[in-house]
Design a protein around this motif. Structure first.
Motif, PDB file in Angstrom:
ATOM      1  N   ALA A  80       0.831  -1.209   0.000  1.00 22.20           N
ATOM      2  CA  ALA A  80       0.000   0.000   0.000  1.00 22.20           C
ATOM      3  C   ALA A  80       0.864   1.258   0.000  1.00 22.20           C
ATOM      4  CB  ALA A  80      -0.934  -0.017   1.211  1.00 22.20           C
ATOM      5  N   ILE A  81       1.952   1.254   0.761  1.00 21.58           N
ATOM      6  CA  ILE A  81       2.836   2.430   0.800  1.00 21.58           C
ATOM      7  C   ILE A  81       3.469   2.680  -0.568  1.00 21.58           C
ATOM      8  CG2 ILE A  81       4.973   3.339   1.788  1.00 21.58           C
ATOM      9  CD1 ILE A  81       4.260   1.910   4.373  1.00 21.58           C
ATOM     10  N   LEU A  82       3.971   1.614  -1.194  1.00 23.42           N
ATOM     11  CA  LEU A  82       4.652   1.780  -2.479  1.00 23.42           C
ATOM     12  C   LEU A  82       3.688   2.161  -3.605  1.00 23.42           C
ATOM     13  CD1 LEU A  82       7.245  -1.140  -2.369  1.00 23.42           C
ATOM     14  CD2 LEU A  82       7.606   1.285  -1.893  1.00 23.42           C
ATOM     15  N   ALA A  95       2.659  -7.911  -7.590  1.00 24.91           N
ATOM     16  CA  ALA A  95       4.081  -8.147  -7.828  1.00 24.91           C
ATOM     17  C   ALA A  95       4.923  -7.708  -6.640  1.00 24.91           C
ATOM     18  CB  ALA A  95       4.528  -7.412  -9.091  1.00 24.91           C
ATOM     19  N   ILE A  96       4.455  -6.697  -5.914  1.00 26.91           N
ATOM     20  CA  ILE A  96       5.190  -6.228  -4.737  1.00 26.91           C
ATOM     21  C   ILE A  96       4.901  -7.109  -3.528  1.00 26.91           C
ATOM     22  CG2 ILE A  96       5.481  -4.291  -3.139  1.00 26.91           C
ATOM     23  CD1 ILE A  96       4.695  -2.443  -5.454  1.00 26.91           C
ATOM     24  N   VAL A 156      11.003   1.421   4.816  1.00 26.20           N
ATOM     25  CA  VAL A 156      10.361   1.594   3.507  1.00 26.20           C
ATOM     26  C   VAL A 156       9.708   2.968   3.421  1.00 26.20           C
ATOM     27  CG1 VAL A 156       8.508   0.761   2.013  1.00 26.20           C
ATOM     28  CG2 VAL A 156      10.043  -0.861   3.110  1.00 26.20           C
ATOM     29  N   ALA A 157       9.077   3.407   4.528  1.00 27.14           N
ATOM     30  CA  ALA A 157       8.436   4.727   4.537  1.00 27.14           C
ATOM     31  C   ALA A 157       9.451   5.848   4.382  1.00 27.14           C
ATOM     32  CB  ALA A 157       7.629   4.901   5.825  1.00 27.14           C
ATOM     33  N   VAL A 165      13.921   4.435  -5.133  1.00 23.52           N
ATOM     34  CA  VAL A 165      12.927   3.363  -5.061  1.00 23.52           C
ATOM     35  C   VAL A 165      12.154   3.254  -6.366  1.00 23.52           C
ATOM     36  CG1 VAL A 165      10.863   2.567  -3.841  1.00 23.52           C
ATOM     37  CG2 VAL A 165      12.744   3.598  -2.568  1.00 23.52           C
ATOM     38  N   THR A 166      11.745   4.392  -6.903  1.00 18.96           N
ATOM     39  CA  THR A 166      10.989   4.377  -8.156  1.00 18.96           C
ATOM     40  C   THR A 166      11.803   3.742  -9.279  1.00 18.96           C
ATOM     41  OG1 THR A 166       9.835   6.387  -7.462  1.00 18.96           O
ATOM     42  CG2 THR A 166       9.725   5.795  -9.790  1.00 18.96           C
TER      43      THR A 166
END
Length: 265
Positions: A80-82, A95-96, A156-157, A165-166
């Motif tokens: 959800a964060i990504l 996929a994540i 991760v946040a 990250v992108t």
């Protein structure tokens, strides 16, 4: 992400981690976890959509005996964060989530191995009638489960939404992401099959196949199908003799016997 968002996301992750062993509020389920993440990040709609997508995959994830299921809590929170802050599309959530769930499964085994010490310590406290010590062991084990999800989520946040990250997510070959999405679709089918197998409700199978037929040959959306299923369930309960035991009227002989007993009094 702002400092407040990072704090709230980490707090939600801790709650989801504790929910994976408490099972009372089901906060570890993807639909709940992703919705909470979407709420604190200001994109509730995306959180619900991602949670609903992952819920179909995680429907059959359950602990059977000593076999540990993939970690739905960690996978849901990070996916959800990504998707919300990392700029990924909703279709890439599978996929994540799948590799993250596998990594979370390893963390779960590690944490539960550590809690064995707390269980033996609680036995020692029980022999001494030390109730505070027993409570400490319970809360310590619960805190470890919270940190198991909160710590990875915190890191991760911190980097979510950054170019690094992108670029890393976009550099994953399409054949890999597409393969994971297809595998996720298979997992959905397996999850439903496991749930139906546990229910052992052979009498309801006609409704199961009827739902597939209506969904395939009609233009109903999920809301319409849900209302139709609810109506069919109510009709089934009303017509099934198992749920409606008819009250037989008293026969004349029983009535006469009752009258004789009253006259004898």
């Amino acid at each position: 992400m702002t400092t407040m968002e990072i704090i709230l996301v980490t707090l939600v992750a801790a709650i989801c981690g504790m929910g994976s062993v408490l099972d009372e509020r089901q906060t570890h389920r993807p639909l709940v976890a992703c919705t909470l993440i979407g709420l604190v990040l200001g994109d509730l709609q995306t959180g619900i959509i991602v949670g609903g997508t992952l819920e179909l995959v995680a429907l059959g994830w359950m602990n059977v005996g000593a076999a540990m299921a993939p970690d739905a809590a960690l996978a849901s929170v990070i996916a959800a964060i990504l998707v919300i802050k990392g700029g990924q599309d909703k279709g890439s959530a599978l996929a994540i989530a799948i590799p993250v769930a596998a990594a979370g499964q390893v963390l779960t085994i590690f944490v539960r191995t550590l809690t064995i010490f707390l269980q033996h310590k609680a036995d020692d406290y029980a022999e001494q009638a030390n109730f505070r010590g027993i409570e400490f062991c319970h809360f310590a084990g619960l805190s470890l489960q919270a940190l198991r999800v909160a710590i990875p989520t915190f890191f991760v946040a911190l980097v979510a939404g950054t170019d690094t990250v992108t670029h890393a997510l976009n550099s994953i070959p399409e054949v890999v992401t597409r393969g994971l999405q297809i595998a996720g679709g298979f997992i959905v089918v397996v999850g439903y099959a496991m749930v139906i197998n546990m229910m052992r409700a052979g009498a309801l199978m006609p409704f199961f196949f009827l739902g597939f037929v209506i969904a395939s040959f009609s233009g109903y959306n999920l809301v319409g199908l849900g209302i139709l299923g609810t109506c069919l369930a109510i009709i089934y309960i009303q017509l099934n003799p198992r749920f409606n035991q008819a009250t037989l009227p008293q026969t004349s002989s029983k009535r006469e016997l009752a009258d004789d007993e009253l006259e004898g009094l």
